[in-house]
Scaffold this active site. Structure first.
Site, PDB file in Angstrom:
ATOM      1  N   THR A 281       0.850  -1.192   0.000  1.00 11.73           N
ATOM      2  CA  THR A 281       0.000   0.000   0.000  1.00 11.73           C
ATOM      3  C   THR A 281       0.887   1.244   0.000  1.00 11.73           C
ATOM      4  O   THR A 281       1.848   1.322   0.773  1.00 11.73           O
ATOM      5  CB  THR A 281      -0.936   0.032   1.224  1.00 11.73           C
ATOM      6  N   PHE A 283       1.204   5.037   0.930  1.00 12.54           N
ATOM      7  CA  PHE A 283       0.637   6.049   1.818  1.00 12.54           C
ATOM      8  C   PHE A 283       1.220   7.408   1.453  1.00 12.54           C
ATOM      9  O   PHE A 283       2.392   7.505   1.052  1.00 12.54           O
ATOM     10  CB  PHE A 283       0.975   5.741   3.284  1.00 12.54           C
TER      11      PHE A 283
END
Length: 380
Positions: A281, A283
């Site tokens: 992921t 960020f």
């Protein structure tokens, strides 16, 4: 005539083409000055069509397609150069100049940082990757992170923007368009989801599983093999773990980080239950004001462009003309406008280069709406 002689002829033709190209661009400069003095727009589609028609007539059927392609590129380069000249006094150009006039700062080691959820959230883990000692402030949802930063309640906010399995977090793109904040840093985090339960619980005991919708999507294959289990989406993976811990119920489980097992005294029933092992992921770290920190080489922007044939191609040609690398293009439908879209671009280039600054000024004038989100480095 042998190959060397043919190549010499090509070299001679290329030299003449370079001379003529430089001469043409000088005339383009004069045209740009005239347009600036007379408050005229850069691009005239009718003029471009007339030139292309003349090119087709001069080159004939065999070469007209190639000639039209060549001249479309020349038009792009000419328009790029003219736009930069006409934009040098524009407000956005001055903003970019002001941002890049300051030397890059080292990224801070300590700061107050907002993230959605509670202790153990993946955003919390990402914050600890970026800062040596973050002072964490936990809020209810993504919108609250933006508001906390915009209001000055905290210095930075951490938000997920893209996952390698589930794709973009669309809500973040929408919120970036709504709030006046800047992206100042990014971090890529490997995400391993765990199934957490009350101590002593078995897989057959589980009747309800709680997690964030993105985590649920990333673990869809594991979940599809469970029978008679209800999957419930909540605001955050860490909040899901805390709910399970407070319940004391062995029939409830959460999909959360392994850190949550330690924090909330839960049992890790299954590790790494995501669909693929390469689950990452991205960020972003947001701040109230734009700031260039050391190593920044990625820029994010948003555009709304007219709903006309060829408009997106015209935008993309600007990247080709300036040689700036486009690393991501994302579209989001505008809710109040049928089949019209906002486009989000991630650009890889030095913010200090003339090519980057030219491109930013051009794109700022190409669409109905333009927003600069910030220039930043992404930690891997």
């Amino acid at each position: 005539m042998n190959l060397d002689e043919l190549r010499q002829r090509i070299d001679g033709i290329d030299s003449e083409m370079c001379r003529l190209f430089a001469e043409r661009m000088q005339v383009v400069t004069d045209i740009a000055r005239y347009k600036k003095e007379n408050n005229m727009v850069v691009y005239h589609p009718s003029r471009a069509r007339t030139v292309l028609q003349n090119i087709s007539k001069q080159l004939g059927p065999e070469f007209e397609g190639y000639g039209r392609s060549l001249y479309r590129t020349i038009f792009d380069l000419s328009e790029s150069y003219q736009t930069r000249m006409l934009s040098e006094e524009a407000e956005f150009f001055q903003q970019i100049k002001e941002i890049t006039s300051k030397p890059p700062m080292p990224f801070p080691k300590r700061a107050s940082v907002a993230c959605a959820g509670c202790e153990g959230a993946y955003a919390h883990i990402a914050a600890e990757r970026l800062f040596d000692l973050p002072e964490m402030i936990y809020v209810n949802n993504f919108d609250s992170v933006f508001r906390a930063v915009a209001s000055g309640l905290c210095e930075y906010g951490i938000l997920p923007i893209e996952n390698s399995l589930a794709g973009s977090v669309n809500a973040i793109y929408d919120l970036l368009g709504e709030h006046n904040v800047s992206i100042v840093r990014g971090v890529r985090l490997k995400v391993d989801h765990s199934l957490l339960t009350q101590p002593g619980a078995k897989l057959e005991d589980i009747k309800e599983i709680y997690s964030h919708q993105q985590a649920i999507s990333q673990c869809s294959e594991f979940l599809s093999n469970l029978k008679n289990v209800r999957v419930i989406a909540v605001e955050n993976t860490a909040e899901a773990a805390r709910m399970v811990a407070k319940s004391g119920d062995k029939s409830k489980a959460s999909i959360s980080s392994r850190l949550c097992a330690e924090l909330y005294q839960l049992q890790t029933l299954k590790n790494a239950i995501q669909n693929r092992d390469n689950n990452y992921t991205r960020f972003i770290c947001i701040a109230k004001q734009p700031q260039i920190y050391s190593g920044a080489n990625r820029t994010s922007i948003m555009m709304v462009i007219p709903h006309r044939p060829g408009t997106l191609f015209h935008i993309l040609s600007r990247f080709n003309a300036t040689g700036v690398n486009l690393v991501k293009l994302e579209s989001r439908q505008i809710p109040e406008r049928e089949f019209e879209y906002r486009f989000y671009f991630d650009i890889e280039a030095s913010v200090y280069s003339n090519e980057f600054q030219s491109l930013m000024c051009e794109l700022n004038t190409c669409g109905e709406q333009f927003k600069y989100f910030g220039t930043y480095a992404e930690i891997i």
